[in-house]
Design an enzyme around this catalytic site. Structure first.
Site: not given
Length: 343
Positions: A42, A215
């Site tokens: 991420d 997401e």
């Protein structure tokens, strides 16, 4: 009417159960990095305003801080945003920290982060700030908002952009109802109004994937459009002996809008709330399950750089989460859509 080539690039979420290998889609390899491997998941990448130094932020290790003087590295982990964990102590995961998103506004660096554990909706998005991004310089302001079991959304994977009216806008979400937005007050911490859904994938998928597996959103302004990027599919926890069907692992889709609030429409004219999305990157070569994406403009080259993590699919490190790596490609915007190129 999109060109034939554009149609080949464009895959609606409703096609996600098909193998991506059946489409004539190719992607460039990521930039080869110098130095030892550094774990990245991420990623959020930004350059310091004062000297152009690269700061990379990653999930885990209390929001790891990784730096380099050159985009190609070597990259070195130098510390964490919250070395003692988050002040949000009533939610499991406070001592881990997920998906920090760092941006610069009014002389200050803002890091939105998530506190949660896998599979939980008991999640919170918090905020920390710094004047220079160095370890030890961050002030934790605590919770911005949280979600609970049974909510139609999940408070992780935050990303900030300033909208067309100068209002801070937080985009966030993971699974359940997928991607939502909140307006923020001028303090960058107080939410305004109710959350608005901007992307959703309702396509049925086989176990073990949960439904609505979208997401990792990121919003980027280029030209006249705001581009909403999302990650879709299984991100991690892969068994090399029992991989999901090709195309069901992480990959990145995009839609665009003239407003930071959407609606975000793909190249085929499908709203991302209704399973829309134009494919940006998927597994190829040694790159497996790319996602967790972001974009920044490299001041040294003037190029917009697409930033993501990926697992390897080759060698003895194949499919191992511990070897999750930083992916970097340049973006060609000439078509009005983000097309990845080599750096």
């Amino acid at each position: 009417m999109p060109t034939f080539a554009a149609m080949l690039r464009t895959l609606s979420f409703c096609l996600m159960t098909l193998s991506l290998s059946s489409f004539a889609v190719t992607f460039p390899d990521p930039l080869q990095l110098a130095g030892d491997h550094v774990y990245v998941h991420d990623p959020s990448l930004i350059q310091r305003e004062s000297d152009g130094k690269y700061f990379l932020f990653s999930s885990h290790d209390q929001a790891a801080i990784i730096t380099a003087d050159n985009l190609a590295g070597p990259w070195t982990q130098v510390g964490s945003i919250l070395p003692g964990g988050s002040s949000i102590r009533d939610i499991p995961g406070w001592d881990d920290i997920w998906a920090p998103d760092v941006s610069f506004h009014g002389g200050e660096y803002y890091a939105y982060y998530a506190v949660s554990v896998s599979g939980s909706q008991n999640s919170s998005i918090g905020l920390a700030t710094s004047s220079n991004m160095e370890p030890g310089s961050w002030t934790d302001h605590g919770q911005v908002f949280r979600t609970y079991t049974g909510d139609p959304y999940n408070a992780i994977d935050p990303t900030l952009i300033i909208d067309e009216d100068g209002i801070p806008l937080l985009t966030w979400g993971s699974y359940w109802g997928d991607i939502y937005q909140y307006d923020l007050a001028s303090d960058f911490q107080t939410i305004i109004g109710s959350p608005v859904q901007v992307a959703h994938n309702s396509t049925p998928v086989p176990a073990p994937l949960p439904q609505a597996s979208t997401e990792g959103s990121f919003v980027w302004k280029h030209g006249d459009f705001y581009y909403l990027f999302v990650s879709n599919g299984q991100c991690c926890g892969f068994d090399p002996n029992n991989l999901p069907p090709p195309g069901q692992e992480y990959k990145v889709f995009v839609g665009r809008s003239t407003s930071a609030h959407g609606p975000f429409i793909d190249q085929n004219g499908i709203d991302m709330v209704n399973n829309g999305g134009t494919l940006v990157i998927a597994s190829h070569g040694d790159v497996f399950a790319p996602g967790g994406e972001g974009v920044f403009t490299d001041s040294k080259s003037g190029k917009d750089i697409f930033v993501y993590h990926y697992l390897h699919s080759q060698g003895d490190i194949a499919y191992k989460e511990a070897n999750s790596s930083l992916g970097l490609n340049a973006i060609d915007w000439s078509s009005g859509w983000p097309v990845l190129t080599s750096i």
